[in-house]
Scaffold this motif. Sequence first.
Motif, PDB file in Angstrom:
ATOM      1  N   LYS A  54      52.546  44.497  43.573  1.00  0.00           N
ATOM      2  CA  LYS A  54      52.853  44.309  44.996  1.00  0.00           C
ATOM      3  C   LYS A  54      52.589  42.884  45.461  1.00  0.00           C
ATOM      4  O   LYS A  54      53.390  42.294  46.190  1.00  0.00           O
ATOM      5  CB  LYS A  54      52.036  45.299  45.837  1.00  0.00           C
ATOM      6  N   ASN A  55      51.455  42.345  45.056  1.00  0.00           N
ATOM      7  CA  ASN A  55      51.098  40.994  45.493  1.00  0.00           C
ATOM      8  C   ASN A  55      50.705  40.143  44.283  1.00  0.00           C
ATOM      9  O   ASN A  55      49.519  39.887  44.047  1.00  0.00           O
ATOM     10  CB  ASN A  55      49.949  41.046  46.502  1.00  0.00           C
ATOM     11  N   PRO A  56      51.688  39.693  43.518  1.00  0.00           N
ATOM     12  CA  PRO A  56      51.366  38.873  42.352  1.00  0.00           C
ATOM     13  C   PRO A  56      50.753  37.542  42.746  1.00  0.00           C
ATOM     14  O   PRO A  56      51.038  37.005  43.820  1.00  0.00           O
ATOM     15  CB  PRO A  56      52.725  38.674  41.670  1.00  0.00           C
ATOM     16  N   VAL A 184      49.119  48.036  39.364  1.00  0.00           N
ATOM     17  CA  VAL A 184      48.020  47.630  40.253  1.00  0.00           C
ATOM     18  C   VAL A 184      47.442  46.299  39.803  1.00  0.00           C
ATOM     19  O   VAL A 184      47.146  45.421  40.619  1.00  0.00           O
ATOM     20  CB  VAL A 184      46.925  48.719  40.282  1.00  0.00           C
ATOM     21  N   SER A 185      47.267  46.138  38.486  1.00  0.00           N
ATOM     22  CA  SER A 185      46.741  44.874  37.960  1.00  0.00           C
ATOM     23  C   SER A 185      47.078  44.766  36.481  1.00  0.00           C
ATOM     24  O   SER A 185      47.386  45.756  35.817  1.00  0.00           O
ATOM     25  CB  SER A 185      45.219  44.777  38.157  1.00  0.00           C
ATOM     26  N   ILE A 186      47.034  43.527  36.000  1.00  0.00           N
ATOM     27  CA  ILE A 186      47.271  43.229  34.588  1.00  0.00           C
ATOM     28  C   ILE A 186      46.086  42.430  34.061  1.00  0.00           C
ATOM     29  O   ILE A 186      45.614  41.500  34.707  1.00  0.00           O
ATOM     30  CB  ILE A 186      48.564  42.411  34.392  1.00  0.00           C
ATOM     31  N   GLN A 187      45.610  42.802  32.888  1.00  0.00           N
ATOM     32  CA  GLN A 187      44.509  42.095  32.234  1.00  0.00           C
ATOM     33  C   GLN A 187      43.305  41.931  33.166  1.00  0.00           C
ATOM     34  O   GLN A 187      42.722  40.849  33.282  1.00  0.00           O
ATOM     35  CB  GLN A 187      44.977  40.732  31.729  1.00  0.00           C
ATOM     36  N   GLU A 188      42.938  43.016  33.821  1.00  0.00           N
ATOM     37  CA  GLU A 188      41.771  42.989  34.702  1.00  0.00           C
ATOM     38  C   GLU A 188      40.491  42.994  33.867  1.00  0.00           C
ATOM     39  O   GLU A 188      40.347  43.779  32.936  1.00  0.00           O
ATOM     40  CB  GLU A 188      41.784  44.190  35.640  1.00  0.00           C
ATOM     41  N   LYS A 189      39.567  42.107  34.225  1.00  0.00           N
ATOM     42  CA  LYS A 189      38.317  41.986  33.483  1.00  0.00           C
ATOM     43  C   LYS A 189      37.369  43.129  33.804  1.00  0.00           C
ATOM     44  O   LYS A 189      37.214  43.527  34.958  1.00  0.00           O
ATOM     45  CB  LYS A 189      37.629  40.655  33.800  1.00  0.00           C
ATOM     46  N   VAL A 190      36.748  43.668  32.754  1.00  0.00           N
ATOM     47  CA  VAL A 190      35.751  44.734  32.897  1.00  0.00           C
ATOM     48  C   VAL A 190      34.377  44.152  32.598  1.00  0.00           C
ATOM     49  O   VAL A 190      34.195  43.436  31.609  1.00  0.00           O
ATOM     50  CB  VAL A 190      36.048  45.892  31.922  1.00  0.00           C
ATOM     51  N   CYS A 191      33.407  44.448  33.443  1.00  0.00           N
ATOM     52  CA  CYS A 191      32.024  44.006  33.214  1.00  0.00           C
ATOM     53  C   CYS A 191      31.080  45.080  33.743  1.00  0.00           C
ATOM     54  O   CYS A 191      30.977  45.274  34.951  1.00  0.00           O
ATOM     55  CB  CYS A 191      31.769  42.672  33.893  1.00  0.00           C
ATOM     56  N   ILE A 192      30.426  45.786  32.832  1.00  0.00           N
ATOM     57  CA  ILE A 192      29.470  46.831  33.188  1.00  0.00           C
ATOM     58  C   ILE A 192      28.087  46.356  32.756  1.00  0.00           C
ATOM     59  O   ILE A 192      27.872  46.060  31.578  1.00  0.00           O
ATOM     60  CB  ILE A 192      29.814  48.163  32.492  1.00  0.00           C
ATOM     61  N   THR A 193      27.152  46.285  33.689  1.00  0.00           N
ATOM     62  CA  THR A 193      25.810  45.766  33.410  1.00  0.00           C
ATOM     63  C   THR A 193      24.782  46.893  33.456  1.00  0.00           C
ATOM     64  O   THR A 193      24.772  47.690  34.405  1.00  0.00           O
ATOM     65  CB  THR A 193      25.429  44.679  34.431  1.00  0.00           C
TER      66      THR A 193
END
Length: 338
Positions: A54-56, A184-193
């Motif tokens: 939707k909003n690139p 919704v997104s492409i190559q979204e970063k995942v970070c779980i602490t």
Amino acid sequence: MKLSYSQVQKYKQCPALYDFHYNQKLRSKYIGSPLFFGSAIDDAVGLLKIPLIKNPTDKQKEMLQETPEELFKRRMIFMNHNGDEINIKEYPFVNYSKSDIDTSLFTDGDLEYLNSTYFEEPLDAKDLQKYAEFIADQKRKEKVVEKNDFLAYNDICWKSLYRKGLMIIEAYKNEVIPEILEIVSIQEKVCITNDDGDEIMGFIDDIRIYKDEPDKVYINDDKTSSKAYKQEQLDESPQLTTYAFYKDTPYISYTVMEKSIRKKEPRVRITIMRGTTSDEYKEEVLEEYEDTMLLINEGQFPKDFNSGCKFYGAKCLYYEICHNNQMTDYIVDMKKWY
């Protein structure tokens, strides 16, 4: 510490293997064809998804100046390997497999180029297939292969994968993209602490909504594979389960692109698999991450000989170091880059 899904898998294969790769920074000169082929396909189909956002971002809009086919070809030629930019077509340490070869896909221009470059007598597609498969067998048996045969074999394998890739991209465009309502997104970063400050890292291929399920948000992973996937491979995917936990959704999907081109229709088989994760399995996966982090932090890297020291049908890269304390000429010490 930071830990990715691939790092956990490597530790599970053999703790010593993890140590050689990540701690001692010992890497292979060789590149397996699935690595650059899969990456090139991922980049190309990623480009197909941008118009569904939707909003690139400005960067994503700029990427559309290149076609998926152009990006695929560029990624099939150039890549960074062991700190250097290499030309895959000219790099001498590429491992192709017999399953990569499909000369029936070659154009007249491909055949003309190969015959004029490598052969005194012209070969048709069938003869080129037999020739390349023979060289593949010679290499597998570690027989000496003449330089011209080596170069011809590499070129035939590369062109086979290139033609396959163009067909896969076209099939993704015609069969997968029309099924998606929104990216919704492409190559979204995942970070779980966790409580100790350790991090689980990763990148999601894409988060999508399908047209026939507009109320569900799916975590999707694109897979390039030599064969079809089974449903349990999706339902029991630690990687997707981790990402689903991070995004707080139970819905996961694989888009499996089979790289073996069929004689009958559909010549390219792409399967969209959908499933859900359970809270119980999420806990199991996260516990495995925690256990692996603990063992790595404690410096536990025992040699696991139960694997037979073979992975994906090949002898472990570090076999001679592990068994004979001897460095081989196909291993590169990458400490200078870290």
